[in-house]
Design an enzyme around this catalytic site. Structure first.
Site, PDB file in Angstrom:
ATOM      1  N   VAL A   1       0.862  -1.173   0.000  1.00 32.00           N
ATOM      2  CA  VAL A   1       0.000   0.000   0.000  1.00 32.00           C
ATOM      3  C   VAL A   1       0.904   1.230   0.000  1.00 32.00           C
ATOM      4  CG1 VAL A   1      -1.734   1.334   1.261  1.00 32.00           C
ATOM      5  CG2 VAL A   1      -1.885  -1.161   1.192  1.00 32.00           C
TER       6      VAL A   1
ATOM      7  N   GLU B   1      -3.566   1.790  -2.203  1.00 26.20           N
ATOM      8  CA  GLU B   1      -3.101   3.166  -2.021  1.00 26.20           C
ATOM      9  C   GLU B   1      -3.841   3.845  -0.878  1.00 26.20           C
ATOM     10  OE1 GLU B   1      -5.814   5.186  -2.513  1.00 26.20           O
ATOM     11  OE2 GLU B   1      -6.826   3.377  -3.216  1.00 26.20           O
TER      12      GLU B   1
ATOM     13  N   GLY C   1     -10.685   1.570  -0.935  1.00 27.02           N
ATOM     14  CA  GLY C   1      -9.273   1.691  -1.281  1.00 27.02           C
ATOM     15  C   GLY C   1      -8.434   0.828  -0.355  1.00 27.02           C
ATOM     16  N   GLU C   2      -7.196   1.260  -0.135  1.00 25.75           N
ATOM     17  CA  GLU C   2      -6.256   0.562   0.760  1.00 25.75           C
ATOM     18  C   GLU C   2      -5.775  -0.780   0.200  1.00 25.75           C
ATOM     19  OE1 GLU C   2      -7.990  -0.138   4.601  1.00 25.75           O
ATOM     20  OE2 GLU C   2      -8.514   1.967   4.927  1.00 25.75           O
ATOM     21  N   GLY C   3      -6.263  -1.198  -0.958  1.00 27.19           N
ATOM     22  CA  GLY C   3      -5.996  -2.550  -1.428  1.00 27.19           C
ATOM     23  C   GLY C   3      -7.016  -3.555  -0.935  1.00 27.19           C
TER      24      GLY C   3
END
EC number: 2.4.2.21
Length: 361
Positions: free
Chosen positions: A74, A166, A308-310
């Site tokens: 990330v 991200e 998000g964050e993966g």
């Protein structure tokens, strides 16, 4: 091959990579397809699980691939365009969320733990946001290259699969700008609420992106320079990680809208640069489905996620592990002594096993 290609010394080097990076092992993919057609099931009855297994075989270069080592990265960055009021939260939240990741308290920590991925969070100069792309380029070529090479250096070439995610306040604006720059169309069609923009916030986002595209219009035919002009450090790092993974023949699972938009400049250079990439899920952000259609990618999951964050990519890892468990662990008709196993399935296209236009990617 990774050591020979990285670090990159110029953005212009990106254009030559498609010709030298390794491609799908067609023989391994064909062997995996033949195995799928010999397993104790009607051909095609496991649907996309079969396609995912063939995809992994082609990139691992063996009939029966596995996932012993899953890496999750990330990347976090801050963005100068936030000066245009495009996000309801201050940029300090980026660093605070990175601390939460490092403490194990975010969704991505739980999903990586549940699905067997080793997580690393890489903060990219959070105290030094990129430039405001409505006023000038977000990054110089040197800054963009530094972020690209940091992303590439973070990839473990021994990994069997790489998950990318991200974090960055303002990066949904950056994502919409990159998507619009590479694929065209109305800015409003690419722009979503992100972390919760209201109608006024959406208008500010759209206006900022339109001004940025106008300012950098002369660069938009040059995808690497577009990345520097409009992107953020985390977007550039994601591009570097995708390219390094390809050099090491590591398949990639991209996350949602922001992560997929980050690699839009690579698609603009040559769509084949993303052949080894799956997209973990289709985000609830309105631009993501449009982006996947433009790239010819089909998501693994559709769970109405937009964190998000993966997180969507990590969740998709569980599906990928299930696909390979069936592929490796099921008996063939001959092994099980089941009659009627002389079956043949249709042949998948090269795109279907490379992550290109078919439903494996």
């Amino acid at each position: 091959m990774t050591d020979r290609l990285f670090p990159l010394s110029a953005l212009a080097d990106l254009g030559a990579l498609a010709a030298v990076l390794p491609g799908l092992d067609a023989e391994a993919a064909e062997a995996a397809r033949a195995r799928q057609n010999a397993l104790t099931k009607p051909p095609g009855s496991l649907g996309r699980l079969e396609e995912l297994a063939i995809f992994m075989a082609g990139w691992h270069g063996r009939e029966r691939p596995g996932i012993a080592r899953a890496q999750a990265l990330v990347f976090a960055g801050n963005h100068g365009v936030c000066a245009q009021g495009v996000n309801p939260f201050p940029q300090e939240v980026t660093a605070q969320m990175v601390a939460n990741f490092e403490a194990g308290g975010a969704a991505i920590n739980q999903l990586c733990r549940a699905n067997g991925a080793a997580l690393e969070v890489i903060a990219l100069d959070l105290d030094r946001p990129t430039g405001d792309f409505t006023q000038g380029p977000a990054m110089s070529e040197a800054e963009c290259l530094e972020a690209l090479n940091r992303g590439a250096a973070a990839v473990d070439p021994r990994a069997d699969v790489l998950i990318l995610g991200e974090m960055g306040i303002g990066n949904s604006t950056v994502a919409a700008a990159l998507a619009a720059a590479v694929f065209g169309g109305a800015v409003a069609d690419w722009t979503g609420p992100g972390t919760g923009s209201d109608a006024d916030g959406m208008a500010r986002k759209i206006g900022a992106i339109e001004r940025g595209l106008e300012r950098h219009a002369a660069l938009l035919a040059d995808a690497p320079r577009t990345l520097a002009a409009l992107g953020g450090r985390e977007q550039a790092a994601i591009c570097g990680a995708v390219l390094a993974a390809r050099a090491a023949r590591v398949p990639v699972i991209l996350d949602g809208f922001i992560c997929t938009a980050a690699v839009a400049p690579l698609h603009g250079i040559d769509p084949a640069l993303l052949d080894h990439c799956l997209v973990g899920h289709v985000s609830a952000e309105p631009g993501h489905r449009r982006l996947l259609e433009a790239m010819g990618k089909a998501p693994v999951l559709a769970f109405d996620m937009r964190l998000g964050e993966g997180s969507g990519a990590a969740l998709a890892l569980g599906i990928l592990r299930s696909a390979l468990a069936c592929h490796d662990g099921m008996a063939t008709f001959a092994e099980a002594g089941v009659s009627g196993g002389e079956v043949s399935g249709g042949e998948a296209t090269a795109g279907e096993v490379s992550g290109g236009g078919g439903s494996a990617g």
